[in-house]
Design an enzyme around this catalytic site. Structure first.
Site, PDB file in Angstrom:
ATOM      1  N   THR A  87       0.799  -1.225   0.000  1.00 41.28           N
ATOM      2  CA  THR A  87       0.000   0.000   0.000  1.00 41.28           C
ATOM      3  C   THR A  87       0.835   1.279   0.000  1.00 41.28           C
ATOM      4  OG1 THR A  87      -1.803  -1.134   1.068  1.00 41.28           O
ATOM      5  CG2 THR A  87      -1.755   1.260   1.312  1.00 41.28           C
ATOM      6  N   ASN A 108       5.818  -1.011   3.761  1.00 43.96           N
ATOM      7  CA  ASN A 108       4.984  -0.476   4.851  1.00 43.96           C
ATOM      8  C   ASN A 108       5.734  -0.489   6.177  1.00 43.96           C
ATOM      9  OD1 ASN A 108       2.843  -0.207   3.102  1.00 43.96           O
ATOM     10  ND2 ASN A 108       1.625  -1.874   3.962  1.00 43.96           N
ATOM     11  N   GLU A 156      -0.194  13.428   4.999  1.00 47.00           N
ATOM     12  CA  GLU A 156      -0.187  14.094   6.310  1.00 47.00           C
ATOM     13  C   GLU A 156       1.204  14.572   6.698  1.00 47.00           C
ATOM     14  OE1 GLU A 156      -1.278  10.599   6.149  1.00 47.00           O
ATOM     15  OE2 GLU A 156      -2.836  10.407   7.674  1.00 47.00           O
ATOM     16  N   TYR A 170      -5.455  10.663   8.606  1.00 46.87           N
ATOM     17  CA  TYR A 170      -6.125   9.407   8.257  1.00 46.87           C
ATOM     18  C   TYR A 170      -7.000   8.900   9.400  1.00 46.87           C
ATOM     19  CZ  TYR A 170      -7.004   4.639   6.811  1.00 46.87           C
ATOM     20  OH  TYR A 170      -7.622   3.468   6.469  1.00 46.87           O
ATOM     21  N   ASP A 206      -9.597  -3.619   0.817  1.00 52.24           N
ATOM     22  CA  ASP A 206      -8.335  -4.180   1.312  1.00 52.24           C
ATOM     23  C   ASP A 206      -8.535  -4.804   2.696  1.00 52.24           C
ATOM     24  OD1 ASP A 206      -5.201  -4.191   1.117  1.00 52.24           O
ATOM     25  OD2 ASP A 206      -5.657  -3.392   3.097  1.00 52.24           O
ATOM     26  N   HIS A 210      -8.189  -8.884   3.303  1.00 53.47           N
ATOM     27  CA  HIS A 210      -7.226  -9.510   4.222  1.00 53.47           C
ATOM     28  C   HIS A 210      -7.939 -10.409   5.231  1.00 53.47           C
ATOM     29  CE1 HIS A 210      -3.573  -7.639   2.927  1.00 53.47           C
ATOM     30  NE2 HIS A 210      -4.032  -6.428   3.114  1.00 53.47           N
ATOM     31  N   ASP A 253      -3.653   0.241  -5.839  1.00 50.50           N
ATOM     32  CA  ASP A 253      -2.227   0.136  -5.576  1.00 50.50           C
ATOM     33  C   ASP A 253      -1.664  -1.238  -5.926  1.00 50.50           C
ATOM     34  OD1 ASP A 253      -3.856  -0.858  -3.548  1.00 50.50           O
ATOM     35  OD2 ASP A 253      -2.611  -0.113  -1.904  1.00 50.50           O
ATOM     36  N   HIS A 254      -2.530  -2.250  -5.911  1.00 49.47           N
ATOM     37  CA  HIS A 254      -2.147  -3.649  -6.144  1.00 49.47           C
ATOM     38  C   HIS A 254      -3.432  -4.443  -6.140  1.00 49.47           C
ATOM     39  CE1 HIS A 254      -3.106  -4.021  -1.940  1.00 49.47           C
ATOM     40  NE2 HIS A 254      -2.252  -3.047  -1.669  1.00 49.47           N
ATOM     41  N   HIS A 356      -1.553  -9.506  -0.546  1.00 52.96           N
ATOM     42  CA  HIS A 356      -0.860  -8.983  -1.724  1.00 52.96           C
ATOM     43  C   HIS A 356       0.612  -9.004  -1.357  1.00 52.96           C
ATOM     44  CE1 HIS A 356      -1.060  -5.168   0.532  1.00 52.96           C
ATOM     45  NE2 HIS A 356      -2.321  -5.497   0.755  1.00 52.96           N
TER      46      HIS A 356
END
Ligand code: AMP
Ligand code: ZN
Ligand code: ZN
Length: 421
Positions: A87, A108, A156, A170, A206, A210, A253-254, A356
């Protein structure tokens, strides 16, 4: 000329990042001129991310609003993610046009000799020193435009000295429709204060993917929930008569693959756990051998195993454009699609039912690209292209000069009404 040769970028970034990895983030090699007025004719761009949305979901009827946009606008067969298919690296590639090796958000979860540990869900994401290069909102604002972000990794943090004029910290709990309403509220501002670029982000697929698998009922419900928000956005633009001047770009993103809890391999079955430090585990494991154990760890891991392969960072396949940045761990073990590389006693990753972080060329990792608006031709399908090309596309639509980047407008030219670069 908007793009500088990749070789020059490589030499520049490798040198710069190696030299500056402890210093405040330096801007990317910037081709941007000093402040100037943005031409009035440029349209508004809304960049929308549906985290984890596979290219193959588009057109299946699960997201009727997105399907309609794809049918009447532009759709790519697939948007090829950058490595690793995660991500934060990929969202930041989308807005900088730089490969993760070049913008420095290489995973990440990262370690940096000077900055310590980065976790995407923590305070470190707000620290601009982790974010290299120049995101599109900075490029636009440097050239006199206004940008707004309704969430986006990196938005941010103060990057290259600034944040988007309008941004939100977020908050996963903020409902999708409320995010859309915030975007519309920004467009209701007086003309002189209106943003010309807005990002909009949805994590629901997402998260469900998961927890329950890529095609579970919960994941399909998440797609429908996001699609309803897209419909609300399109209705809001139409009722304001802004649809004729707004380009919408929907990306991901994927992709996402369903995984089984038992499909794992253990690093510490091959080499003792106390000989290395694991920076991250899962579909992509990254680790640093402890001093005195380099040869032992390399001998045990480097090469092909039954469900994964390990490389020294400098030996990764060239097509992944990855491994030069100092933040990339010394050894990377990439699992085959559906598998995970874990360690005994760390149960968390085994609970997941969707994943992913597999090789970008795996068909299930293929990401989404759909675009519609005044600058795009109608009903056109493009072949797959790389996600580094989205940044030069946005710069083109915004009539601004892009910073140096790894992308090119070339694959997008058949999709543009005015393809003059
Ligand atoms: P992952 O699946 O581990 O690659 O990360 C995806 C998660 O990142 C999503 O489920 C989001 O909750 C989270 N995320 C997305 N954007 C942000 C952000 N700006 N700050 C913190 N977390 C974010
Ligand atoms: Zn993601
Ligand atoms: Zn994810």
């Amino acid at each position: 000329m908007r793009k500088i040769p990749a070789i020059l970028i490589n030499v520049f970034f490798v040198g710069m990042l190696a030299a500056c990895s402890h210093a405040p983030t330096a801007p990317a090699a910037s081709a941007a001129p000093s402040i100037q007025a943005v031409p009035a004719a440029a349209s508004t761009v809304i960049l929308i991310s549906v985290d984890g949305l596979r290219a193959t979901t588009v057109g299946t009827g699960m997201m009727p609003t997105l399907d309609a946009m794809a049918a009447s606008g532009v759709r790519a067969a697939s948007l090829t993610p950058s490595y690793p298919t995660q991500t934060f690296p990929n969202h930041y590639t989308l807005v900088t046009g730089l490969r993760p090796d070049h913008h420095g958000v290489v995973h990440n979860t990262m370690r940096d000799e000077g900055l310590g540990k980065f976790v995407s869900k923590g305070e470190t994401a707000l620290d601009g020193r982790w974010w290299g290069g120049e995101p599109i909102w900075v490029t636009l604002q440097k050239q006199g435009g206004i940008a707004a972000t309704m969430f986006w990794p990196g938005s941010e943090a103060k990057i290259a000295g600034q944040r988007p004029r309008y941004y939100m910290n977020y908050d996963k709990q903020m409902p999708a429709n409320a995010r859309v309403d915030q975007v519309l509220a920004w467009l209701d501002l007086p003309a002189a204060e209106q943003p010309r670029l807005i990002t909009l982000y949805f994590e629901n697929y997402d998260v469900a993917g998961h927890a329950t698998g890529a095609d579970s009922a919960e994941s399909i419900a998440a797609l429908k929930y996001i699609d309803a928000a897209l419909a609300r956005l399109r209705d809001g633009l139409r009722s304001r008569k802004l649809d004729a001047t707004t380009n919408l770009i929907v990306v991901s993103d994927h992709g996402m693959i369903t995984v089984r809890g038992e499909d794992v391999r253990y690093l510490d079955d091959l080499v003792p756990a106390d000989t290395f430090e694991a920076v991250h585990l899962g579909p992509l494991a990254g680790l640093n051998p402890k001093p005195g154990h380099v040869q032992q760890v390399e001998k045990a891991l480097i090469g092909r195993h039954d469900r994964f392969e390990c490389w020294r960072k400098q030996d990764l396949p060239a097509r992944w454009h990855y491994g030069k940045h100092p933040r990339v761990p010394a050894i990377l073990c990439q699992a085959d699609p559906g598998w995970r590389v874990v360690m005994h006693g760390i149960p968390e990753s085994k609970k997941r039912r969707g994943e992913h972080s597999y090789a970008p060329e795996a068909p299930e990792m293929g990401a989404t690209f759909v675009a519609i608006g005044p600058d795009f031709v109608s009903a056109t399908q493009l072949p797959a292209f790389d996600n580094v090309d989205v940044y030069p596309l946005m710069a083109h639509l915004l009539h601004i000069t892009p910073a140096a980047n790894d992308g090119t407008l070339a694959p997008l030219l058949p999709a543009l009404r005015d393809a003059t670069p």
